[in-house]
Structures are given as C-alpha cells and as structure tokens.
Write a protein that holds these residues in place. Structure first.
Motif, PDB file in Angstrom:
ATOM      1  N   ARG A 106       9.662  48.149   6.466  1.00 32.62           N
ATOM      2  CA  ARG A 106      10.167  47.759   7.893  1.00 32.62           C
ATOM      3  C   ARG A 106      11.986  47.851   7.287  1.00 32.62           C
ATOM      4  O   ARG A 106      12.791  47.503   8.011  1.00 32.62           O
ATOM      5  CB  ARG A 106      10.232  46.267   7.887  1.00 32.62           C
ATOM      6  CG  ARG A 106       8.847  45.738   8.048  1.00 32.62           C
ATOM      7  CD  ARG A 106       8.455  44.271   8.868  1.00 32.62           C
ATOM      8  NE  ARG A 106       7.091  44.259   9.566  1.00 32.62           N
ATOM      9  CZ  ARG A 106       7.216  44.824  10.709  1.00 32.62           C
ATOM     10  NH1 ARG A 106       8.476  45.429  11.143  1.00 32.62           N
ATOM     11  NH2 ARG A 106       6.299  44.347  11.381  1.00 32.62           N
ATOM     12  N   GLU A 107      11.739  48.993   7.462  1.00 29.66           N
ATOM     13  CA  GLU A 107      13.109  49.892   6.477  1.00 29.66           C
ATOM     14  C   GLU A 107      13.113  51.129   7.734  1.00 29.66           C
ATOM     15  O   GLU A 107      12.290  51.838   7.762  1.00 29.66           O
ATOM     16  CB  GLU A 107      13.371  50.074   5.428  1.00 29.66           C
ATOM     17  CG  GLU A 107      13.678  49.098   3.969  1.00 29.66           C
ATOM     18  CD  GLU A 107      13.546  49.222   2.838  1.00 29.66           C
ATOM     19  OE1 GLU A 107      13.772  48.702   1.792  1.00 29.66           O
ATOM     20  OE2 GLU A 107      13.333  50.075   3.002  1.00 29.66           O
ATOM     21  N   GLN A 108      13.844  51.074   8.004  1.00 24.44           N
ATOM     22  CA  GLN A 108      14.400  52.452   9.174  1.00 24.44           C
ATOM     23  C   GLN A 108      14.118  53.987   7.934  1.00 24.44           C
ATOM     24  O   GLN A 108      15.300  53.791   6.828  1.00 24.44           O
ATOM     25  CB  GLN A 108      15.869  52.595   9.854  1.00 24.44           C
ATOM     26  CG  GLN A 108      15.865  50.805  10.225  1.00 24.44           C
ATOM     27  CD  GLN A 108      17.505  50.218  10.864  1.00 24.44           C
ATOM     28  OE1 GLN A 108      18.215  50.852  10.872  1.00 24.44           O
ATOM     29  NE2 GLN A 108      16.533  50.425  12.729  1.00 24.44           N
ATOM     30  N   SER A 109      14.087  54.656   9.117  1.00 19.41           N
ATOM     31  CA  SER A 109      13.951  56.251   8.323  1.00 19.41           C
ATOM     32  C   SER A 109      15.006  57.098   9.601  1.00 19.41           C
ATOM     33  O   SER A 109      15.443  56.459  10.458  1.00 19.41           O
ATOM     34  CB  SER A 109      13.205  56.975   8.432  1.00 19.41           C
ATOM     35  OG  SER A 109      12.512  56.541   7.976  1.00 19.41           O
ATOM     36  N   LEU A 110      15.479  58.293   9.188  1.00 21.31           N
ATOM     37  CA  LEU A 110      16.122  58.782   9.814  1.00 21.31           C
ATOM     38  C   LEU A 110      15.710  60.509   9.980  1.00 21.31           C
ATOM     39  O   LEU A 110      15.853  61.033   8.999  1.00 21.31           O
ATOM     40  CB  LEU A 110      17.917  58.753   9.724  1.00 21.31           C
ATOM     41  CG  LEU A 110      18.966  59.681  10.316  1.00 21.31           C
ATOM     42  CD1 LEU A 110      20.380  59.034  10.243  1.00 21.31           C
ATOM     43  CD2 LEU A 110      18.603  61.050  10.358  1.00 21.31           C
ATOM     44  N   VAL A 111      15.753  61.363  10.678  1.00 20.42           N
ATOM     45  CA  VAL A 111      15.455  62.195  10.801  1.00 20.42           C
ATOM     46  C   VAL A 111      16.590  63.174  11.204  1.00 20.42           C
ATOM     47  O   VAL A 111      16.420  63.278  12.395  1.00 20.42           O
ATOM     48  CB  VAL A 111      13.843  62.554  11.158  1.00 20.42           C
ATOM     49  CG1 VAL A 111      13.261  64.454  10.891  1.00 20.42           C
ATOM     50  CG2 VAL A 111      12.882  61.635  10.292  1.00 20.42           C
ATOM     51  N   PHE A 112      17.023  63.983  10.085  1.00 24.18           N
ATOM     52  CA  PHE A 112      17.828  64.742  11.240  1.00 24.18           C
ATOM     53  C   PHE A 112      17.500  65.942  11.257  1.00 24.18           C
ATOM     54  O   PHE A 112      17.228  67.170  10.643  1.00 24.18           O
ATOM     55  CB  PHE A 112      19.143  64.855  10.155  1.00 24.18           C
ATOM     56  CG  PHE A 112      20.088  65.966  10.278  1.00 24.18           C
ATOM     57  CD1 PHE A 112      21.071  65.431  11.454  1.00 24.18           C
ATOM     58  CD2 PHE A 112      20.400  66.876   9.350  1.00 24.18           C
ATOM     59  CE1 PHE A 112      22.466  66.423  11.367  1.00 24.18           C
ATOM     60  CE2 PHE A 112      21.851  68.084   9.730  1.00 24.18           C
ATOM     61  CZ  PHE A 112      22.438  67.480  10.659  1.00 24.18           C
ATOM     62  N   ILE A 113      17.876  67.218  12.285  1.00 22.88           N
ATOM     63  CA  ILE A 113      17.758  67.919  12.706  1.00 22.88           C
ATOM     64  C   ILE A 113      18.721  69.129  13.913  1.00 22.88           C
ATOM     65  O   ILE A 113      19.176  67.891  14.903  1.00 22.88           O
ATOM     66  CB  ILE A 113      16.295  68.349  13.805  1.00 22.88           C
ATOM     67  CG1 ILE A 113      15.818  70.140  13.875  1.00 22.88           C
ATOM     68  CG2 ILE A 113      16.054  67.354  14.615  1.00 22.88           C
ATOM     69  CD1 ILE A 113      14.676  70.403  14.085  1.00 22.88           C
ATOM     70  N   ASN A 114      19.483  69.931  13.790  1.00 17.35           N
ATOM     71  CA  ASN A 114      20.490  70.056  14.578  1.00 17.35           C
ATOM     72  C   ASN A 114      20.769  70.766  15.200  1.00 17.35           C
ATOM     73  O   ASN A 114      20.924  71.974  15.382  1.00 17.35           O
ATOM     74  CB  ASN A 114      21.649  70.825  13.132  1.00 17.35           C
ATOM     75  CG  ASN A 114      23.213  70.212  13.595  1.00 17.35           C
ATOM     76  OD1 ASN A 114      23.455  69.708  14.139  1.00 17.35           O
ATOM     77  ND2 ASN A 114      24.376  71.127  13.101  1.00 17.35           N
ATOM     78  N   ARG A 115      19.471  70.879  16.003  1.00 17.67           N
ATOM     79  CA  ARG A 115      19.005  70.944  17.467  1.00 17.67           C
ATOM     80  C   ARG A 115      18.418  70.291  18.450  1.00 17.67           C
ATOM     81  O   ARG A 115      17.863  69.337  18.047  1.00 17.67           O
ATOM     82  CB  ARG A 115      18.140  72.417  17.109  1.00 17.67           C
ATOM     83  CG  ARG A 115      18.261  73.411  17.505  1.00 17.67           C
ATOM     84  CD  ARG A 115      17.249  74.031  17.491  1.00 17.67           C
ATOM     85  NE  ARG A 115      17.786  75.233  17.259  1.00 17.67           N
ATOM     86  CZ  ARG A 115      16.824  75.980  16.384  1.00 17.67           C
ATOM     87  NH1 ARG A 115      15.820  75.954  15.374  1.00 17.67           N
ATOM     88  NH2 ARG A 115      17.224  76.887  15.338  1.00 17.67           N
TER      89      ARG A 115
END
Ligand code: ADP
Ligand code: ZN
Ligand code: ZN
Length: 659
Positions: free
Chosen positions: A349-358
């Motif tokens: 129950r923790e958050q994730s961040l997916v980064f894509i620069n487009r």
C-alpha cells in the motif's frame, strides 16, 4: 521628455510637457505616435530634447492610477534591454502587466489596495536541522548587502524551510522577499506552505495564468510595498519592489526561468542583477545546480551552502539502480524488475511513480508497408497519437487532425502506433494491475489548474497507487507515501548532440528520483537503460552531483562551451529556408567581429520547419562577455537599419535551446 514605447525600434521618443503638468521619470503616460495613442513610460524627464519644442507633440495624459515606476526598476530595464539586445521601449512596456499596458484606466477594483495590516508573525513547522540552521544564520548575516548564495541541498533536504526562516527575518525588518519558482503547477502546494508559515502576511502571487485583474492587483500590491512576500514564476522578477530585501530562486537550474520569446531573459540571471541593485542577498536553491551557477561558485563569486541530508527524521536518499535493457526484455516498455517493484509497492500500500518524458499515446503513427509516417503539415516534426480524442496532435504548433483511415501513400489500412507516451503507459499499467488506482499527470491531464491542484493534493493524501507522469510530476512535489520510482527510458537524452543534454538528464532524474522515500520508508529508483555503464548513472547512484558537475565542467572546458565561453544565437525564420539562410549570411558581413568573437556559419535548425516557417540560426561565441556584448550591439544596430522583407529575426543571448 523621453518616452519608451512598445515599438520594435531601438530608440525612445521625445514629447513635450503641456503647460502646468508635472512629470517625472517612471511615470506612465499616454502619447500619440502616428495616429494612434500608446501607453508609454517616461525614461528621462530631465534631459532637453534635441528637437525644437514646436516640433514635438505634447503628451496626451499623465496616468496616475498606478505608482510611479522607481529609478531602480528603470535601471533593471536598462540592463535587460542592453544585455538581451532588445529595444528599451519593448522591454519596459512588456514588463508591465497587460492591464497597465493598455490605454484603459484601471478599474476601481484594482485600485483600492487593502490597508497595510500585514504582520510578520511566523509559525515555523519544524525545528531546523543543524544544516538548515547553519544556512539560515549564514545568509541572515548578509541581509543588508549583496551576496549570491548557492543553496545546494539534496531533494527533501528542507530548502523551503530555509527560505521561510529567512523570509521571517526579512518581514520582521519590514522588507519584501521575492520568491521565484519554475512552474505554476508547483505554486499551489508552495503557496499553502507560505500561507501557513505567515498567516498574517500579505502575499502577492504572480504568474501568467492569473486573471488580468488578479495579476494587476498583485503587481500593484508589490509595487506599493504592501506585499511582504512575492511568490511567482519568472515574470515576477520584473515587478517593482521598493523594499526588496531578499530574493530566492528555487530550482534555479530549471530552464523555464529562461523566457523563450520577446525579451529572452533569464529570470535567474536577472534576479542576481536585481539583488546587486537592491543590495540584498539572492539565494539560488537546487539539488542539481546549473553548471553556470556551479562554475560561479567554483570561481568564488557565489558562496555554496550544502544540505547533504534529507530533513525529515529517518528519511534517506533513495537507492538508485539501473536495469540493463540489453539483458532484461521490455514488454510494452516495462522490464520485469520494474513491474515487480510496482507489484511489491501495491502489496504494501505504498505509491509508485512511473516516469516517461513524453506525453500522448504514441509518438509515431506509421505504415509498415511503405514507411510513411504521420507528419505535421506546418512542422518538421511527427504527429503524436492521442488516445482520449483519438486524434493526431502536433506538439510543436498545436495542430490537431484526424487519424487517416488508410496510409495516404499506399492505401494500407493497418497503420501502427509506435513507441509510447504517458497515455499508453497508463493503459499498459491498467491492464497489468486492474485493481490499482492509476493517476496520469502531464500537460494534457493538467489543463485546468484547479484540477491539477486537487489531483496533487489527492496524491499527497494517498489517493492513487501508481502515478504516471512526465517532468511535470517530477518537480518539487512532496508525496509522503511514494517509495518507488521507475524510469522507463532515459537513453534518448544520452544520445543527444545538445551539450546540455547530460546536465539536464541528471537534473531530471535526480529530481524524479527525489520523489521517492521522503519519509521513514526508504525509496527505491530503477532506471531502464541500454547504457548502464554511463558515468551519469554511477554519479546518480552515489548522489555525487559535485563529482558529476566537475566532470561536465572539464568536458565543457575542453570543448569550448559555456560557461567557458559566452554564447548568443541569431535566428531567422521565413517561408523559404533560403531566405532565412541568406539573411544570416548577410548578417555575418554587417558588423566586423573582433578577434575574440567567433561567428559560426548559419545552419538550419534540427527541426527546420515550425508552424509554417523555415528556421535557421547562427551561433556567436566569445570568451569575453564584454567583447560579445559590444559585437551584438553593433550587429543589432545594423540589423535594425537593413530592411528584411519576409524574414523575422531575433537574438537570443545565453540561449538554452537550439531547436
Ligand atoms: P526540498 O525543497 O529541499 O526538496 P522540502 O523543503 O520540501 O525539501 O522538505 C522536505 C520535507 O522535509 C518536507 O515534508 C518538510 O516538511 C520536511 N522538513 C523540512 N525541514 C524539516 C525539519 N527541520 N525537520 C523535519 N522535517 C523537515
Ligand atoms: Zn503505406
Ligand atoms: Zn506542427
């Protein structure tokens, strides 16, 4: 008197003062030029005109609805006009909020400034760490003189807290503090922190998304000295601030501080100059300072104060590792380690961040049968497929068009969406983790400011399990429950020919990585790449910005790039490329370049066509700032004198972008 007007001519205009009227430098006036009335600003009310009095028109009106622009502000305008080679008139008028440029008098609403009841009461949220205390004390010692301080604090080191404590000291003395931040999306949370810390202070918010009246009111409040805190984006550096006693530039490395049109000023550099004029300190805060500022620190011009640790008790910098795309197959953009890490966070129950620069769904729509791809009619760029409206968007000129039913060259109906943007990543994640709440944040999802604010607040409260986003999501946000960051692909930047690409990539990766593990739970960052051995990743993993900056500086030095040389770009655009090129070739011959100034050959932009115009530029370099300035001044004077049919041109001093 000599008046600045918003016309593209490198000169001021002389007017006569009607009997009985009184005018001083800094007054706004209405004057006639040609047949039209214009708003002007009196630059010089003392020096007699060279023209005979009977040849001068009298000014139409002296405007008294806003405070007179102070001498120091006019001085700033003169500096910007000279430095960025833009006529003083255009510089001065463009620096005013739109409502004050217009001929209409201000509405009463804007005029009635509230009485100055502000109090300096300060409600700090935290007891400062030793590092923060040291920084505050060190800067507070310099509050009555110019000093440039580089506050180099890792992500989450509590730089904001340092700013707040300094502002408290400034308000106590009755001064004004100017705080510049890169993006509007950052200000809601930051504004909240400021209002909490100073519940009774007058805060003027300044950014371009404000309504005209709100913007004018804030400007007036700042210009009258009523607002103690001025919080805004780059344009806030242009507001008159009679009691200016501190300037903070947060995330000073951010390229949005450079204006990309009109007066192409750097708000950070303008801030440093302003601090000199006002005799006050300027604090440049960043986890990844620009190489320019780092160089200034190395040269002894800036003092560097370091906050090497995170401020929140127990918080550590995240563990950063690479995932080798050569040995881990990516499916729909994701390798197994990244998917596992997300699954793991979901279970905890923790958050994730997916980064894509487009942003968008897919950057290319193509026909595999014949090689056709969807391009923009007005630009050299490709059209990006967007899923929500099922249309093709040009990210350069904003054009939108329908998806063709079939390939326009061979008739193939099976067109393929290649590559991925945030929307496609969101789709992939939704299929893979059907129970997860996925929140996408990019410029498309964040069109309305209020909505973005609510979304960000929601994330802070824990609404949303997986965040998908571009750089917009990387900046400044404090999400307490976020512990994993996955970077899908950073390699395009590694292969770029732009000498600033590595510096920028490091900054954005450390910023996005900096969202993870800002509380007790440790943060983890995985970066997918085909070049895991690149030194950038080693530096990122060991959080060694200093080492990385030094190696970049060495490279720049041997290659002869800024900050070891100063640069300007002369750009031209025309309907036909040849016209723009011919203009630049001729420009090269107009003014003689001294030995220390190097004028390169004109070349077309990498993205040559944009919104129907073909673009080319020539770069001018010199190790001497003075020599460059003198050459540019001579060159601009010539350019203003030669007629250019069908060519638009501009000079960009200290350019950051080359296409
Ligand atoms: P930065 O701007 O340097 O990335 P912030 O100012 O956003 O860092 O601070 C990161 C987090 O640490 C915030 O949640 C802030 O409230 C908290 N924080 C800052 N200073 C302290 C402190 N002295 N003690 C405890 N927590 C702090
Ligand atoms: Zn085809
Ligand atoms: Zn376009």
């Amino acid at each position: 008197m000599r008046v600045a007007l918003d016309v593209p001519l490198p000169r001021l205009f002389d007017y006569a003062l009607p009997e009985g009227a009184s005018v001083a430098s800094g007054d706004r006036v209405t004057v006639q030029l040609g047949r039209r009335n214009h708003t002007g600003v009196v630059i010089d009310a003392e020096t007699a005109s060279e023209l005979a009095l009977d040849r001068l028109k009298a000014i139409v009106d002296v405007r008294s609805d806003a405070p007179r622009l102070p001498a120091e502000w006019l001085e700033l305008m003169r500096f910007l006009s000279t430095y960025y080679q833009r006529p003083l008139g255009e510089t001065v008028i463009a620096a005013l909020p739109p409502r004050l440029r217009s001929l209409k008098p201000l509405p009463r609403k804007a005029l009635n400034g509230a009485p100055f009841t502000a109090s300096a009461r300060f409600a700090p949220t935290h007891a400062l760490t030793a590092g923060q205390t040291h920084a505050v004390e060190r800067i507070a010692q310099k509050l009555d003189r110019f000093a440039a301080v580089l506050l180099h604090g890792v992500t989450g080191s509590g730089k904001t807290e340092v700013y707040l404590h300094l502002i408290a000291r400034v308000l106590e003395r009755g001064g004004q503090a100017l705080v510049l931040v890169p993006e509007i999306s950052l200000t809601p949370q930051l504004e909240g922190r400021f209002r909490e810390a100073f519940p009774e202070a007058r805060l003027a918010l300044m950014h371009s998304a404000l309504e005209d009246i709100a913007r004018t009111t804030a400007w007036l409040d700042a210009a009258r000295g009523g607002a103690g805190i001025i919080l805004g984006t780059r344009l806030a550096v242009l507001a008159p601030l009679p009691k200016l006693a501190l300037i903070v530039v947060d995330e000073e490395h951010d390229s949005s501080f450079k204006q990309q049109e009109g007066l192409r000023y750097s708000a950070r550099d303008a801030a440093v100059y302003r601090a000199k004029l006002a005799g006050c300190p300027v604090v440049l805060g960043s986890a990844t300072p620009s190489l320019e500022s780092w160089y200034n620190f190395r040269q002894g011009r800036y003092e560097r104060l370091e906050l090497p640790q995170r401020a929140s008790p127990g918080a550590q910098l995240p563990v950063v590792r690479t995932v080798d795309l050569r040995s881990h197959a990516a499916e729909q953009g994701f390798t197994a380690p990244v998917l596992d890490a997300i699954a793991n966070r979901l279970a905890r129950r923790e958050q994730s961040l997916v980064f894509i620069n487009r942003r968008g769904y897919a950057p290319v729509l193509t026909c595999e049968a014949c090689g056709w791809y969807a391009g923009c009619a007005g630009c050299t760029g490709r059209l990006v497929l967007h899923a929500p409206d099922r249309r093709l968007h040009c990210h350069h000129c904003g054009a939108v068009q329908a998806i063709p039913r079939e390939c326009p060259t061979c008739g193939n109906v099976d067109l393929k969406a290649m590559g991925r943007g945030t929307q496609r990543v969101e789709e992939t994640l939704a299929l893979r983790f059907p129970d997860a709440r996925i929140v996408r944040i990019d410029r498309d999802s964040a069109r309305r400011r209020g909505e973005l604010t609510r979304t960000l607040e929601g994330i802070r409260r824990g609404e949303g399990d997986i965040l998908v986003g571009t750089q917009l999501l990387a900046k400044g946000h404090d999400f307490p429950n976020l512990t994993f960051v996955g970077v899908l692909n950073a390699d395009t930047a590694l292969l770029s020919t732009d000498y600033r690409a590595a510096e920028r990539l490091y900054a954005v990766l450390s910023q996005v990585a900096g969202r993870a593990g800002r509380r007790e739970q440790p943060g983890e960052v995985l970066v997918q790449t085909r070049y895991p051995d690149h030194p950038l990743f080693a530096a990122l993993a060991s959080h060694d910005f200093a080492g990385f900056a030094e190696s970049l500086l060495a490279e720049r030095k041997s290659a002869g790039f800024p900050p070891y040389v100063f640069e300007a770009a002369l750009r031209a655009e025309a309907r036909e490329l040849e016209r723009a090129m011919a203009f630049l070739r001729e420009a090269r011959t107009l003014a003689e370049a001294p030995a220390e100034v190097r004028v390169f050959d004109p070349i077309p932009h990498v993205m040559t066509r944009r919104a129907g115009f073909e673009r080319a530029q020539l770069v001018i370099q010199s190790p001497s700032r003075l020599a460059l300035q003198a050459y540019l001044t001579a060159l601009t004077a010539c350019l203003f004198e030669t007629a250019q049919r069908g060519v638009r041109w501009h000079l960009d001093v200290d350019p950051l972008e080359f296409d």
